[in-house]
Design an enzyme around this catalytic site. Structure first.
Site, short mmCIF file in Angstrom:
data_model
loop_
_atom_site.label_atom_id
_atom_site.label_comp_id
_atom_site.label_asym_id
_atom_site.label_seq_id
_atom_site.Cartn_x
_atom_site.Cartn_y
_atom_site.Cartn_z
N CYS A 225 -5.98 34.91 66.38
CA CYS A 225 -5.01 35.50 67.30
C CYS A 225 -4.34 34.35 68.06
CB CYS A 225 -5.71 36.44 68.27
SG CYS A 225 -4.59 37.27 69.44
N GLY B 296 1.31 36.99 62.77
CA GLY B 296 1.61 38.23 63.49
C GLY B 296 1.72 37.97 64.98
C1 QAP Z 1 -3.27 38.28 63.64
O1 QAP Z 1 -2.95 36.03 64.20
C2 QAP Z 1 -4.21 38.22 62.48
O2 QAP Z 1 -6.54 30.25 66.48
C3 QAP Z 1 -2.28 37.17 63.73
O3 QAP Z 1 -5.25 27.89 66.65
C4 QAP Z 1 -4.66 37.01 61.96
O4 QAP Z 1 -1.26 34.72 63.62
C5 QAP Z 1 -4.64 39.37 61.95
C6 QAP Z 1 -3.32 31.22 65.07
C7 QAP Z 1 -5.53 37.01 60.89
C8 QAP Z 1 -5.47 39.36 60.88
C9 QAP Z 1 -5.92 38.20 60.33
C10 QAP Z 1 -4.62 31.29 65.52
C11 QAP Z 1 -2.66 30.02 65.15
C12 QAP Z 1 -2.62 32.39 64.53
C13 QAP Z 1 -5.25 30.17 66.04
C14 QAP Z 1 -2.36 34.80 64.09
C15 QAP Z 1 -4.58 28.96 66.11
C16 QAP Z 1 -3.28 28.89 65.66
C17 QAP Z 1 -3.12 33.65 64.58
CO CO Z 2 -3.45 38.77 68.18
#
Ligand code: QAP
Ligand code: CO
Length: 166
Positions: free
Chosen positions: A93, A46
């Site tokens: 995130c 997201g």
């Molecule tokens: C939001 O978050 C979300 O720490 C989107 O090193 C995620 O795409 C909402 C990401 C889970 C609900 C549940 C995070 C990528 C991606 C990291 C993401 C990272 C590499 C996060």
């Molecule tokens: Co976010």
């Protein structure tokens, strides 16, 4: 297509409240493509426009296993909390890299949004998509998942990410 730079917490620009999109024109279509490309490049599920320093109300998501289901939500609004019982999920995130924290949110919500074709739609969301939509709509209001955790944890994350950026 273009890769966009993602703002990292505690960048104050992540706190801006985004403006509604008046016209779904070519610039919005390009923006959504660039946001999807940026999200996929970062292995995200997201991304809200606020995170790339564009303060317009739009987010993209793809929660499919094989990244084949890109979705774009313009002017998304939670119009009804269908199941107010909160469920906890370990959220990440792209603006808070390397940190995952349990956040509680209503399990089932109804949202309205505008499609890339300019149509207004209503859908009921549950499970992961409900979590992602609420997380991304929060971004558009300048809110972050760390706002829901203890201040001790939040300050620890702030210090670690501030150091990383110099
Ligand atoms: C939001 O978050 C979300 O720490 C989107 O090193 C995620 O795409 C909402 C990401 C889970 C609900 C549940 C995070 C990528 C991606 C990291 C993401 C990272 C590499 C996060
Ligand atoms: Co976010």
């Amino acid at each position: 297509m273009a890769l966009l730079k993602i703002l990292i917490f505690p960048d104050p620009r992540l706190r801006k409240v985004a403006e509604p999109i008046k016209d779904v024109d070519e610039s919005i279509k390009k923006l959504s493509k660039d946001m999807l490309e940026t999200m996929y490049e970062g292995s995200g599920i997201g991304l809200a426009a606020t995170q790339i320093n564009v303060h317009k109300r739009i987010f993209v998501t793809d929660i499919s296993e094989d990244k084949t289901n890109p979705m774009v939500f313009i002017n998304p609004e939670i119009v009804e909390i269908i199941d107010p019982i909160k469920k906890s999920y370990s959220e990440g995130c792209l603006s808070i890299p390397g940190f995952y924290e349990e956040v509680e949110r209503p399990a089932k919500v109804k949202i309205s949004f505008i499609t890339l074709d300019g149509q207004k739609e209503y859908i009921e969301l549950e499970d992961l998509l409900a979590v992602v939509a609420q997380h991304e709509i929060d971004h558009l209001d300048g809110k972050l998942m760390v706002d829901f955790i203890s201040s001790v944890k939040r300050e620890m994350i702030r210090k670690k990410l501030s150091k990383k950026r110099g």
